[in-house]
Enzyme design. Structure first.
Site, mmCIF file in Angstrom:
data_model
loop_
_atom_site.group_PDB
_atom_site.id
_atom_site.type_symbol
_atom_site.label_atom_id
_atom_site.label_comp_id
_atom_site.label_asym_id
_atom_site.label_seq_id
_atom_site.Cartn_x
_atom_site.Cartn_y
_atom_site.Cartn_z
ATOM 1 N N MET A 1 -40.517 -52.635 -82.001
ATOM 2 C CA MET A 1 -39.840 -51.166 -82.186
ATOM 3 C C MET A 1 -39.937 -51.392 -83.590
ATOM 4 O O MET A 1 -38.664 -51.764 -83.576
ATOM 5 C CB MET A 1 -39.352 -51.347 -80.705
ATOM 6 C CG MET A 1 -39.537 -50.406 -79.750
ATOM 7 S SD MET A 1 -38.273 -50.317 -78.223
ATOM 8 C CE MET A 1 -37.508 -52.450 -78.233
ATOM 9 N N GLN A 53 -49.368 -54.459 -83.664
ATOM 10 C CA GLN A 53 -49.318 -52.808 -84.140
ATOM 11 C C GLN A 53 -49.886 -52.583 -85.308
ATOM 12 O O GLN A 53 -48.875 -52.324 -85.811
ATOM 13 C CB GLN A 53 -48.563 -52.317 -83.417
ATOM 14 C CG GLN A 53 -49.010 -51.326 -82.754
ATOM 15 C CD GLN A 53 -47.637 -49.405 -82.342
ATOM 16 O OE1 GLN A 53 -46.851 -49.217 -82.676
ATOM 17 N NE2 GLN A 53 -47.733 -49.336 -80.738
ATOM 18 N N CYS A 83 -46.344 -42.491 -81.894
ATOM 19 C CA CYS A 83 -45.580 -41.821 -82.176
ATOM 20 C C CYS A 83 -45.252 -40.538 -82.794
ATOM 21 O O CYS A 83 -46.613 -39.905 -83.708
ATOM 22 C CB CYS A 83 -45.467 -42.966 -83.710
ATOM 23 S SG CYS A 83 -44.184 -42.922 -84.912
ATOM 24 N N ASN A 194 -46.284 -47.136 -69.037
ATOM 25 C CA ASN A 194 -45.054 -47.354 -69.954
ATOM 26 C C ASN A 194 -44.194 -46.148 -70.227
ATOM 27 O O ASN A 194 -44.194 -44.906 -70.045
ATOM 28 C CB ASN A 194 -45.136 -47.582 -72.117
ATOM 29 C CG ASN A 194 -43.874 -47.928 -73.055
ATOM 30 O OD1 ASN A 194 -44.122 -46.716 -73.800
ATOM 31 N ND2 ASN A 194 -43.484 -48.517 -72.369
ATOM 32 N N GLY A 216 -40.131 -51.379 -73.243
ATOM 33 C CA GLY A 216 -39.670 -50.465 -74.960
ATOM 34 C C GLY A 216 -37.709 -51.753 -74.610
ATOM 35 O O GLY A 216 -36.946 -51.999 -74.368
ATOM 36 N N ARG A 217 -37.244 -50.265 -74.636
ATOM 37 C CA ARG A 217 -35.647 -50.203 -74.593
ATOM 38 C C ARG A 217 -34.873 -51.320 -73.381
ATOM 39 O O ARG A 217 -34.120 -51.563 -74.323
ATOM 40 C CB ARG A 217 -34.456 -49.212 -73.893
ATOM 41 C CG ARG A 217 -35.776 -48.557 -75.738
ATOM 42 C CD ARG A 217 -35.364 -47.041 -75.517
ATOM 43 N NE ARG A 217 -36.202 -46.218 -74.464
ATOM 44 C CZ ARG A 217 -36.331 -44.864 -74.101
ATOM 45 N NH1 ARG A 217 -35.883 -44.132 -74.535
ATOM 46 N NH2 ARG A 217 -37.144 -44.101 -73.015
HETATM 47 C C1 LIG Z 1 -36.285 -47.723 -81.966
HETATM 48 C C2 LIG Z 1 -37.701 -47.489 -81.670
HETATM 49 C C3 LIG Z 1 -38.741 -47.962 -81.750
HETATM 50 C C4 LIG Z 1 -40.369 -47.899 -81.625
HETATM 51 N N1 LIG Z 1 -40.774 -48.517 -81.720
HETATM 52 C C5 LIG Z 1 -42.297 -48.125 -82.259
HETATM 53 C C6 LIG Z 1 -43.112 -48.424 -82.428
HETATM 54 O O1 LIG Z 1 -42.655 -48.983 -83.516
HETATM 55 N N2 LIG Z 1 -44.789 -48.341 -82.008
HETATM 56 C C7 LIG Z 1 -44.143 -47.798 -80.547
HETATM 57 O O2 LIG Z 1 -46.122 -48.007 -79.848
HETATM 58 N N3 LIG Z 1 -44.018 -47.997 -79.683
HETATM 59 C C8 LIG Z 1 -42.600 -47.586 -80.402
HETATM 60 N N4 LIG Z 1 -41.451 -47.005 -80.255
HETATM 61 C C9 LIG Z 1 -41.965 -46.550 -78.238
HETATM 62 C C10 LIG Z 1 -41.816 -47.897 -77.586
HETATM 63 O O3 LIG Z 1 -42.470 -48.659 -77.994
HETATM 64 C C11 LIG Z 1 -41.427 -46.983 -76.037
HETATM 65 O O4 LIG Z 1 -42.942 -46.974 -76.022
HETATM 66 C C12 LIG Z 1 -40.627 -45.759 -75.594
HETATM 67 O O5 LIG Z 1 -39.300 -46.527 -75.452
HETATM 68 C C13 LIG Z 1 -40.773 -45.714 -73.905
HETATM 69 O O6 LIG Z 1 -40.472 -47.192 -73.453
HETATM 70 P P1 LIG Z 1 -39.148 -47.589 -72.860
HETATM 71 O O7 LIG Z 1 -38.843 -46.426 -72.087
HETATM 72 O O8 LIG Z 1 -39.168 -48.824 -71.715
HETATM 73 O O9 LIG Z 1 -38.756 -47.797 -73.928
HETATM 74 C C14 LIG Z 1 -40.306 -46.861 -80.322
HETATM 75 C C15 LIG Z 1 -39.357 -47.125 -79.300
HETATM 76 C C16 LIG Z 1 -38.105 -47.047 -80.104
HETATM 77 C C17 LIG Z 1 -36.519 -46.954 -79.022
#
Ligand SMILES: Cc1cc2nc3c(=O)[nH]c(=O)nc-3n(C[C@H](O)[C@H](O)[C@H](O)COP(=O)(O)O)c2cc1C
Length: 337
Positions: A1, A53, A83, A194, A216-217
């Site tokens: 992330m 990635q 993204c 996801n 992710g989070r």
């Molecule tokens: C601060 C932040 C940065 C992120 N950067 C990326 C990234 O670089 N590449 C990506 O595929 N997803 C990125 N995401 C999205 C997460 O990978 C994920 O798809 C999204 O937060 C939903 O999943 P979650 O609910 O488990 O967090 C980012 C999310 C956050 C909060």
């Protein structure tokens, strides 16, 4: 992330789970082709299995960067098609690539032609207000033909206009059924779901429908439940590590990076949620975040933080010995209760 995770964060997560696959934040092809490659690609060997990635759309650039990633030792190359940020849209990659499945297929093929590690794609279920299932089905079908067999699907649309990337992770509604349907329609592909998953029980539930789940989070903010994942999801023995063991290993790591001239706080910032649920966790966090202590060795800060943890536990009526010996399994149950 992006802006959150880095190799220090992954080092922590790997202490908690041996088998969970870890992903880098998105690294653009421009940054790799014209920037400081070691800064973007260096990682600790302990981080395997680890995917790089990439963000980009030009097949030749993607191929050059995938080759670089493989040479650097990454176990998988993943292409970001999810993204929604405006900066990324200006570069014509990220989620807007879902409107150009053939270009993604060309990029995937170009990468597959030059690397032997798997090339995978992370994407959304749609862009803007397009909610037709055919859109994502055709995207996956086209890209699969080019050689991708693993799709990580963030189960909400990306709205490309009018809302921020942050809102794009909350506002478009989650539609898990679309991801389940992809698995039914493409049984030979590996479909990883996801979006919005927080607990081990939710992961279990999704694993009845899809092949994998990406979080992710939640594990970023609350890493400790990961200590139960090897046992629960990978059929391995529990790691047996407790939170004190994780902190001690992180301190050793922080001293290593400090000896190389990097502030240890770049690693400690990722473990602020490690003690969540333990009495005294807030005091422990405050000590680790205290700017006045940044010039101390990490081991001294850890000793101070552990003292604060124990004394807060005693004032709350807990036996500090018991606090220190909490096992991953019981802690995971607490965290998910
Ligand atoms: C601060 C932040 C940065 C992120 N950067 C990326 C990234 O670089 N590449 C990506 O595929 N997803 C990125 N995401 C999205 C997460 O990978 C994920 O798809 C999204 O937060 C939903 O999943 P979650 O609910 O488990 O967090 C980012 C999310 C956050 C909060």
């Amino acid at each position: 992330m992006m802006d959150w995770t880095d190799r220090h964060c992954r080092y922590l997560h790997r202490l908690l789970s041996t088998h969970t696959r870890l992903y880098t934040e998105m690294v653009t092809t421009g940054a790799l082709l014209h920037g400081d490659v070691p800064r973007h690609l260096d990682f600790n060997h302990e981080e395997h299995p680890l995917a790089l990635q990439l963000g980009g759309s030009e097949p030749a650039d993607l191929a050059a960067c995938a080759r670089l990633g493989e040479q650097w030792g990454y176990d998988e190359i993943n292409l970001n098609c999810g993204c929604p940020s405006e900066r990324v849209q200006r570069g014509s990659f990220g989620a807007c690539l879902m409107a150009e499945p053939q270009l993604v297929a060309d990029g995937v093929k170009a990468m597959c032609d030059v690397v032997s590690v798997p090339v995978t794609v992370k994407h959304r279920i749609g862009i803007d207000k397009v909610e037709s299932y055919d859109f994502v089905r055709d995207f996956v079908g086209t890209v699969a033909m080019a050689g991708c067999s693993v799709f990580i699907v963030h189960a909400r649309n990306a709205w490309l206009k009018g809302i921020s990337p942050k809102e794009n992770r909350e506002l478009p509604p989650l539609r898990y059924d679309t991801v389940h349907r992809l698995k039914r329609d493409f049984p030979a592909l590996t479909i990883v779901l996801n979006g919005g998953i927080k607990t081990a029980e939710q992961i279990d539930e999704q694993l009845t429908q899809v092949d994998g789940v990406m979080l992710g989070r939640e594990p970023y903010h609350h890493p400790w439940p990961m200590a139960d994942w090897d046992r629960r999801f990978f059929g391995d023995a529990a790691s047996g590590i407790d939170r004190d063991g994780v902190e001690a290993a992180m301190v050793a790591y922080m001293e290593r990076i400090a000896a190389d001239g990097e502030p240890w706080s770049r690693a400690s910032r990722h473990m602020m949620g490690l003690r969540d649920g333990q009495p005294g966790a807030r005091r422990w966090r405050q000590v680790w975040s205290d700017h006045r202590l940044k010039s101390w060795p990490a081991s001294a800060v850890s000793a101070e933080a552990r003292r604060a943890l124990a004394s807060a536990a005693v004032s709350a009526g807990f036996d500090p010995g018991q606090v220190a010996s909490t096992t991953p399994n019981s802690a995971s149950a607490n965290a998910t209760a």
